[in-house]
Design an enzyme around this catalytic site. Structure first.
Site, PDB file in Angstrom:
ATOM      1  N   TYR A 200      22.505  40.122  92.117  1.00 25.07           N
ATOM      2  CA  TYR A 200      22.774  41.557  92.333  1.00 25.07           C
ATOM      3  C   TYR A 200      21.564  42.388  91.892  1.00 25.07           C
ATOM      4  O   TYR A 200      21.085  43.247  92.642  1.00 25.07           O
ATOM      5  CB  TYR A 200      24.027  41.973  91.548  1.00 25.07           C
ATOM      6  CG  TYR A 200      24.344  43.453  91.641  1.00 25.07           C
ATOM      7  CD1 TYR A 200      24.996  43.973  92.756  1.00 25.07           C
ATOM      8  CD2 TYR A 200      23.999  44.329  90.613  1.00 25.07           C
ATOM      9  CE1 TYR A 200      25.292  45.332  92.846  1.00 25.07           C
ATOM     10  CE2 TYR A 200      24.294  45.681  90.684  1.00 25.07           C
ATOM     11  CZ  TYR A 200      24.942  46.178  91.802  1.00 25.07           C
ATOM     12  OH  TYR A 200      25.227  47.523  91.891  1.00 25.07           O
TER      13      TYR A 200
ATOM     14  N   SER B 104      20.711  50.644  91.758  1.00 27.59           N
ATOM     15  CA  SER B 104      21.457  50.436  90.510  1.00 27.59           C
ATOM     16  C   SER B 104      20.442  50.425  89.372  1.00 27.59           C
ATOM     17  O   SER B 104      19.261  50.135  89.595  1.00 27.59           O
ATOM     18  CB  SER B 104      22.183  49.092  90.585  1.00 27.59           C
ATOM     19  OG  SER B 104      22.682  48.730  89.316  1.00 27.59           O
TER      20      SER B 104
HETATM   21  N1  LIG Z   1      30.353  51.699  90.747  1.00 27.23           N
HETATM   22  C1  LIG Z   1      29.286  51.688  89.985  1.00 27.23           C
HETATM   23  O1  LIG Z   1      29.373  51.890  88.761  1.00 27.23           O
HETATM   24  C2  LIG Z   1      27.929  51.457  90.610  1.00 27.23           C
HETATM   25  C3  LIG Z   1      26.809  51.538  89.775  1.00 27.23           C
HETATM   26  C4  LIG Z   1      25.539  51.322  90.318  1.00 27.23           C
HETATM   27  C5  LIG Z   1      25.416  51.061  91.682  1.00 27.23           C
HETATM   28  N2  LIG Z   1      26.516  50.988  92.473  1.00 27.23           N
HETATM   29  C6  LIG Z   1      26.317  50.738  93.904  1.00 27.23           C
HETATM   30  O2  LIG Z   1      27.056  51.686  94.647  1.00 27.23           O
HETATM   31  C7  LIG Z   1      27.428  51.119  95.919  1.00 27.23           C
HETATM   32  C8  LIG Z   1      28.923  51.280  96.115  1.00 27.23           C
HETATM   33  O3  LIG Z   1      29.570  50.522  95.114  1.00 27.23           O
HETATM   34  P1  LIG Z   1      31.095  50.761  94.685  1.00 27.23           P
HETATM   35  O4  LIG Z   1      31.108  50.795  93.230  1.00 27.23           O
HETATM   36  O5  LIG Z   1      31.684  51.847  95.481  1.00 27.23           O
HETATM   37  O6  LIG Z   1      31.693  49.347  95.135  1.00 27.23           O
HETATM   38  P2  LIG Z   1      33.071  48.938  95.799  1.00 27.23           P
HETATM   39  O7  LIG Z   1      34.159  49.837  95.355  1.00 27.23           O
HETATM   40  O8  LIG Z   1      33.173  47.481  95.560  1.00 27.23           O
HETATM   41  O9  LIG Z   1      32.814  49.222  97.345  1.00 27.23           O
HETATM   42  C9  LIG Z   1      31.889  48.455  98.062  1.00 27.23           C
HETATM   43  C10 LIG Z   1      32.088  48.711  99.533  1.00 27.23           C
HETATM   44  O10 LIG Z   1      31.217  47.810 100.254  1.00 27.23           O
HETATM   45  C11 LIG Z   1      31.989  47.138 101.244  1.00 27.23           C
HETATM   46  N3  LIG Z   1      31.470  45.798 101.510  1.00 27.23           N
HETATM   47  C12 LIG Z   1      31.317  44.798 100.602  1.00 27.23           C
HETATM   48  N4  LIG Z   1      30.887  43.702 101.230  1.00 27.23           N
HETATM   49  C13 LIG Z   1      30.778  44.005 102.540  1.00 27.23           C
HETATM   50  C14 LIG Z   1      30.426  43.264 103.695  1.00 27.23           C
HETATM   51  N5  LIG Z   1      30.148  41.950 103.631  1.00 27.23           N
HETATM   52  N6  LIG Z   1      30.397  43.887 104.888  1.00 27.23           N
HETATM   53  C15 LIG Z   1      30.724  45.205 104.989  1.00 27.23           C
HETATM   54  N7  LIG Z   1      31.096  45.952 103.933  1.00 27.23           N
HETATM   55  C16 LIG Z   1      31.135  45.354 102.728  1.00 27.23           C
HETATM   56  C17 LIG Z   1      33.377  47.050 100.642  1.00 27.23           C
HETATM   57  O11 LIG Z   1      34.323  46.808 101.640  1.00 27.23           O
HETATM   58  P3  LIG Z   1      35.809  46.302 101.250  1.00 27.23           P
HETATM   59  O12 LIG Z   1      36.419  47.424 100.445  1.00 27.23           O
HETATM   60  O13 LIG Z   1      36.455  46.123 102.552  1.00 27.23           O
HETATM   61  O14 LIG Z   1      35.653  45.072 100.448  1.00 27.23           O
HETATM   62  C18 LIG Z   1      33.506  48.421 100.000  1.00 27.23           C
HETATM   63  O15 LIG Z   1      33.875  49.387 100.956  1.00 27.23           O
HETATM   64  C19 LIG Z   1      26.948  49.683  95.884  1.00 27.23           C
HETATM   65  O16 LIG Z   1      25.709  49.586  96.548  1.00 27.23           O
HETATM   66  C20 LIG Z   1      26.781  49.390  94.412  1.00 27.23           C
HETATM   67  O17 LIG Z   1      25.832  48.389  94.182  1.00 27.23           O
HETATM   68  C21 LIG Z   1      27.776  51.179  91.966  1.00 27.23           C
END
Ligand SMILES: NC(=O)c1ccc[n+]([C@@H]2O[C@H](COP(=O)([O-])OP(=O)(O)OC[C@H]3O[C@@H](n4cnc5c(N)ncnc54)[C@H](OP(=O)(O)O)[C@@H]3O)[C@@H](O)[C@H]2O)c1
Length: 246
Positions: free
Chosen positions: A167, A154
């Site tokens: 985070y 991130s």
């Molecule tokens: N979206 C952004 O703008 C953004 C920006 C920078 C970095 N990121 C990074 O990109 C990655 C994906 O993020 P996202 O935006 O797609 O987030 P998201 O929509 O919240 O998805 C996160 C995923 O991780 C799973 N997860 C969370 N806790 C878990 C646990 N304890 N055990 C197993 N699985 C778990 C969730 O499962 P459930 O759905 O079942 O809860 C979900 O499938 C992350 O590493 C995040 O830090 C995202």
């Protein structure tokens, strides 16, 4: 990398683990990898979300994935060893790992952050990455192909920012783990390790972090997949230890 156009068979026959495959970027990546020929191991904590991802992949006629329900907040070390044994028995090796699952945690100053919530976040965002790497890198070494490990970062893991607390610190640790593993594996294996910052993307995590933002002002996860495909497939052979933005 953003303009990369992946050939249709980029990942044909490859076996790829995706964590957090039930939602957001992980789900989009699992589907993109399957669409390009990979058998994907869908790991996440919510079975129904993994099943619906599985159903979409199968309905599209892509290789049948497998589902592994695993909550990184509570899974003991033995579960990671069992995962390795199960994958070795089923596939014999791995060709790639997308470490994607993370939680956002509390958005507070360090002084105000609840200690348990800090520890819980570190278990999911950092310790599980260590355990996955510890147990699954050996399967990547058994691959007859080049293999790619992508750790999801991130922008706050590259420059600290107030109130992003655990985070942000967890993403600095992710970058550190990427650099250490890339250096350890350089010249000694077929494995490359890089980090990828997807940037602002319309997912549940982004909507939670920025409740006042218009969600549709950000790209959908599917629009970020060129970078995920490039780093996972053989066109990125030779790239190791780098921090990328999608
Ligand atoms: N979206 C952004 O703008 C953004 C920006 C920078 C970095 N990121 C990074 O990109 C990655 C994906 O993020 P996202 O935006 O797609 O987030 P998201 O929509 O919240 O998805 C996160 C995923 O991780 C799973 N997860 C969370 N806790 C878990 C646990 N304890 N055990 C197993 N699985 C778990 C969730 O499962 P459930 O759905 O079942 O809860 C979900 O499938 C992350 O590493 C995040 O830090 C995202």
């Amino acid at each position: 990398m953003q303009d990369y156009q992946a050939p249709a068979d980029l990942l044909k026959g490859r076996i790829i683990v995706v964590t957090g495959a039930g939602a957001g970027l992980g789900r989009a990546a699992a589907k993109a990898y399957a669409e390009h020929g990979a058998t994907v191991i869908l790991i996440g904590r919510t079975q129904s979300k993994l099943e619906s991802c599985y159903d979409e992949i199968v309905a599209a006629g892509h290789p049948e994935p497998i589902i592994v329900v695993m909550d990184f907040a509570t899974a003991p070390e033995g579960d990671y060893a069992n995962l390795r044994d199960r994958l070795e028995e089923t596939f014999g090796h791995l060709d790639g790992i997308l470490v994607n699952a993370s939680v956002l945690g509390e958005r507070k100053s360090i002084e105000q952050t609840n200690t348990k919530s800090w520890m819980d976040l570190m278990q999911i965002n950092v310790n599980s990455v260590f355990l996955l790497s510890k147990y699954l890198l050996g399967l990547c070494k058994l691959s007859p192909n080049d293999t790619s490990v992508i750790l999801t970062s991130s922008s706050v893991g590259r420059k600290g920012r107030a109130y992003w607390g655990a985070y942000a610190v967890s993403k600095f640790a992710t970058e550190g783990m990427m650099q250490v593993m890339a250096d350890e594996l350089e010249n000694t294996s077929n494995i490359r390790v890089n980090s990828l910052n997807p940037g602002a993307t319309n997912t549940e995590m982004r909507r939670t972090a920025y409740p006042a933002e218009n969600p549709s002002s950000n790209p959908k996860p599917e629009e970020k997949m060129n970078a995920y495909l490039y780093l996972m497939g053989p066109d990125s052979i030779g790239i190791n230890g780098q921090a990328y933005n999608a």
